[in-house]
Design a protein around this motif. Structure first.
Motif, mmCIF file in Angstrom:
data_model
loop_
_atom_site.group_PDB
_atom_site.id
_atom_site.type_symbol
_atom_site.label_atom_id
_atom_site.label_comp_id
_atom_site.label_asym_id
_atom_site.label_seq_id
_atom_site.Cartn_x
_atom_site.Cartn_y
_atom_site.Cartn_z
ATOM 1 N N THR A 71 -89.001 128.676 -2.018
ATOM 2 C CA THR A 71 -90.035 127.537 -1.183
ATOM 3 C C THR A 71 -88.604 126.802 -0.925
ATOM 4 O OG1 THR A 71 -90.405 127.873 -4.129
ATOM 5 C CG2 THR A 71 -90.763 125.202 -3.055
ATOM 6 N N ALA A 72 -87.466 126.360 -0.627
ATOM 7 C CA ALA A 72 -87.179 125.341 0.270
ATOM 8 C C ALA A 72 -87.033 125.852 2.161
ATOM 9 C CB ALA A 72 -85.259 125.669 0.024
ATOM 10 N N GLY A 76 -80.676 125.208 -14.021
ATOM 11 C CA GLY A 76 -81.017 125.293 -13.036
ATOM 12 C C GLY A 76 -80.735 125.283 -12.155
ATOM 13 N N SER A 77 -81.317 125.390 -10.981
ATOM 14 C CA SER A 77 -80.769 125.741 -9.633
ATOM 15 C C SER A 77 -81.776 124.377 -8.725
ATOM 16 C CB SER A 77 -82.049 126.731 -8.715
ATOM 17 O OG SER A 77 -81.253 127.086 -7.982
ATOM 18 N N ALA A 78 -80.722 124.655 -7.525
ATOM 19 C CA ALA A 78 -81.606 123.426 -6.220
ATOM 20 C C ALA A 78 -81.431 124.487 -4.764
ATOM 21 C CB ALA A 78 -81.127 121.976 -6.525
ATOM 22 N N PRO A 135 -84.279 121.288 -15.852
ATOM 23 C CA PRO A 135 -84.941 120.987 -17.274
ATOM 24 C C PRO A 135 -86.128 119.752 -16.616
ATOM 25 C CG PRO A 135 -82.756 120.810 -17.701
ATOM 26 C CD PRO A 135 -83.039 121.013 -16.050
ATOM 27 N N GLY A 136 -87.215 119.980 -17.439
ATOM 28 C CA GLY A 136 -88.130 118.479 -17.360
ATOM 29 C C GLY A 136 -88.848 119.065 -16.095
ATOM 30 N N GLY A 137 -89.033 120.239 -15.246
ATOM 31 C CA GLY A 137 -90.337 120.765 -14.657
ATOM 32 C C GLY A 137 -89.676 121.194 -12.971
ATOM 33 N N VAL A 138 -90.428 122.166 -12.658
ATOM 34 C CA VAL A 138 -89.824 122.714 -11.653
ATOM 35 C C VAL A 138 -90.507 122.558 -10.392
ATOM 36 C CG1 VAL A 138 -90.368 125.220 -10.152
ATOM 37 C CG2 VAL A 138 -89.947 125.415 -12.942
ATOM 38 N N GLY A 139 -89.312 122.116 -9.766
ATOM 39 C CA GLY A 139 -90.152 121.737 -8.116
ATOM 40 C C GLY A 139 -90.082 119.917 -7.637
ATOM 41 N N GLU A 149 -91.127 117.436 -6.500
ATOM 42 C CA GLU A 149 -91.366 116.361 -7.099
ATOM 43 C C GLU A 149 -91.890 115.734 -8.214
ATOM 44 O OE1 GLU A 149 -93.127 119.426 -4.808
ATOM 45 O OE2 GLU A 149 -92.902 118.579 -3.703
ATOM 46 N N ARG A 150 -91.764 117.081 -9.086
ATOM 47 C CA ARG A 150 -91.393 117.001 -10.903
ATOM 48 C C ARG A 150 -89.966 116.274 -11.448
ATOM 49 N NH1 ARG A 150 -94.278 121.446 -14.375
ATOM 50 N NH2 ARG A 150 -93.719 120.387 -16.024
ATOM 51 N N PHE A 151 -89.135 116.960 -10.306
ATOM 52 C CA PHE A 151 -87.807 116.673 -10.852
ATOM 53 C C PHE A 151 -88.080 115.148 -10.723
ATOM 54 C CE2 PHE A 151 -83.151 116.195 -8.566
ATOM 55 C CZ PHE A 151 -83.194 115.965 -9.904
ATOM 56 N N TRP A 152 -88.502 114.615 -9.149
ATOM 57 C CA TRP A 152 -88.364 113.510 -8.627
ATOM 58 C C TRP A 152 -88.871 112.258 -9.396
ATOM 59 C CZ3 TRP A 152 -84.387 110.028 -7.114
ATOM 60 C CH2 TRP A 152 -85.098 109.264 -6.927
ATOM 61 N N ASP A 153 -89.668 112.567 -10.998
ATOM 62 C CA ASP A 153 -90.800 112.282 -11.011
ATOM 63 C C ASP A 153 -90.015 111.244 -12.443
ATOM 64 O OD1 ASP A 153 -92.565 111.653 -9.419
ATOM 65 O OD2 ASP A 153 -94.579 113.494 -10.615
ATOM 66 N N LEU A 154 -89.210 112.624 -13.052
ATOM 67 C CA LEU A 154 -88.390 112.498 -14.383
ATOM 68 C C LEU A 154 -87.721 111.555 -13.884
ATOM 69 C CD1 LEU A 154 -87.457 114.924 -17.086
ATOM 70 C CD2 LEU A 154 -85.844 115.223 -16.084
ATOM 71 N N LEU A 155 -86.409 111.576 -13.026
ATOM 72 C CA LEU A 155 -85.282 111.021 -12.512
ATOM 73 C C LEU A 155 -85.963 109.669 -12.062
ATOM 74 C CD1 LEU A 155 -83.064 113.091 -10.552
ATOM 75 C CD2 LEU A 155 -83.268 112.559 -12.921
ATOM 76 N N SER A 156 -86.839 109.309 -11.658
ATOM 77 C CA SER A 156 -87.046 107.674 -11.893
ATOM 78 C C SER A 156 -87.746 107.216 -12.535
ATOM 79 C CB SER A 156 -88.435 107.800 -10.200
ATOM 80 O OG SER A 156 -89.468 108.487 -10.847
#
Length: 423
Positions: A84-85, A241-243, A16-20, A22-29
């Motif tokens: 992508t991984a 989601g997924s990782a 949630p908040g973005g796919v990828g 980089e966007r995931f980390w932007d949200l968290l940080s």
């Protein structure tokens, strides 16, 4: 003892908040939240009406129309994240023996969204006692069996080694990666594509959690509904989601010049054999899993730089975890930052364990501890450093990430810099 050490060389996150990632980390940080009112269906009849949804376009992320038709939403997440991984790792799987490449996929509820949608079709909105199979899609059976997730990921990456689904409820995401580590460590495979995926935001799931009052009824401010460790919390926010990760042996990764995110140094899981949804307040089972993971990693509890908590936002879980950290880490628990990313991305059931591994790895990558959003009111029984509201710059070389699931499952994993010194 000279044993194979297992490292992460590729990863991707759909959250949630973005796919990828980089966007995931932007949200968290940045401490932003991605929880909102449910838009997938009319949530009016339900007690809990908020969720953390992913804005995801299958074709926009490389899936063909046939793949989109064939796969449930959670399987789509898994395939996109796994592909992508692999690309992120820089590994050429085509040059390797495909029988030495394996897949593990964690999921708690499988193709719940697809099954729920298709039941409405074949039952004519629930009006038919005997469903009409003529309206069922040809791949409906794939929705029924979670093993289809592993098959789809294996086909997508060309893996012909072990292919497994791990379903241990909300610890599935940690357990799937932990199982993959063991396969690489014992030499059964050279590379594992491992992770988890769930897309449970559907009427049947909301009804199940409404029945036991596990999810929050806080609808007035959806972005503030998930409040782990806060004294005013009243249930978790469902997410999706997924990782996925590429795992390989350390020396092999170094030989090919791979970027190494982290070593998975220790993993353990336990069960409390106590209650389907209840937790003992002393946190003994989680503490046992943490202790065993630390032993396998050959590090002491006072070497943990950050704890990525399960932090679901229920009173019994938050207090159970707090007790477990004190029991396993001793006085160091009071000096160690602890946070819950569920405050920002919700609880995606079986997927969240892998998503939290990704958050832990990125905390190491950037030397930043993500915050616990919405933490304003102190709970006297939760008296550790939960990094409220704002991320914290801090050297992070070793992370403990944990999971707790209905049925009594308790899992722990230690992630560390591969250049650390063994104790």
């Amino acid at each position: 003892m000279n044993e194979r050490r297992v490292v992460i060389t590729g990863m991707e996150v759909i959250a949630p908040g973005g796919v990828g990632k980089e966007r995931f980390w932007d949200l968290l940080s940045e401490g932003r939240t991605a929880t909102r009112g449910i838009s997938f269906f009319d949530p009016t009849p339900f007690r809990s009406r908020v969720a953390a949804e992913v804005d995801f376009c299958p074709t926009g992320h490389g899936l063909t129309p046939q793949e989109e038709r064939r796969m449930d939403r959670a399987a789509q997440f898994a395939v996109v994240a796994a592909r992508t991984a692999v690309a992120d790792s820089g590994i050429d799987l085509g040059s390797d023996d495909p029988h030495r490449i394996g897949v593990t996929v964690g999921t708690a509820v499988g193709a719940t969204m697809g099954l729920d949608e298709e039941y409405r079709v074949v039952s004519d909105g629930g009006r038919l006692d005997l469903v009409d199979h003529r309206y069922a899609p040809p791949h409906l059976y794939n929705y029924l069996v979670p093993s289809s997730f592993a098959a789809e990921v294996a086909w997508a990456v060309g893996a012909e080694g072990p292919s497994t689904v791990v379903s241990t409820g909300c610890t599935s995401g940690i357990d799937a990666v932990g199982y993959a580590v063991e396969l690489v460590r014992e030499g059964s495979v050279d590379v594992m594509i491992a992770g988890a995926s769930d897309a449970p935001i559907s009427p049947i799931t909301m009804a199940c959690f409404d029945a036991i009052k596990a999810t929050t009824p806080r609808h007035d401010e959806p972005e503030r509904a998930s409040r782990p460790f806060d004294g005013t919390r009243n249930g978790f926010v469902l997410g999706e989601g997924s990782a996925f990760f590429v795992l390989e042996e350390l020396e092999s990764a170094r030989k090919r010049g791979a970027h190494i995110y982290a070593e998975i140094a220790g993993y353990a899981t336990r069960s409390n054999a106590y209650h389907m949804t209840g937790l003992r307040p002393d946190g003994a089972e989680m503490a046992e899993a943490i202790g065993l993971a630390l032993d396998e990693a050959r590090i002491n509890g006072d070497q943990i730089d950050y704890v990525n908590a399960h932090g679901s936002g229920t009173k019994q879980n938050d207090r159970h975890e707090t007790a477990a950290f004190k029991k396993s880490l001793g006085t160091h628990a009071y000096r160690t930052p602890v946070s819950s990313i569920k405050s920002m991305v919700g609880h995606s059931l079986g997927a969240i364990g892998s998503i939290e591994i990704a958050a832990s790895v990125l905390a190491m990558e950037y030397d930043v501890v993500p915050p616990t959003a919405n933490l304003h009111t102190t709970d006297p029984e939760c008296d550790l450093d939960y990094v409220p509201i704002v991320a914290r710059d801090q050297l992070v070389d070793t992370v403990l990430t944990v999971g707790s699931g209905f049925g009594g499952f308790q899992s722990a994993m230690v992630l560390a810099s591969p250049d650390r010194s063994f104790v």
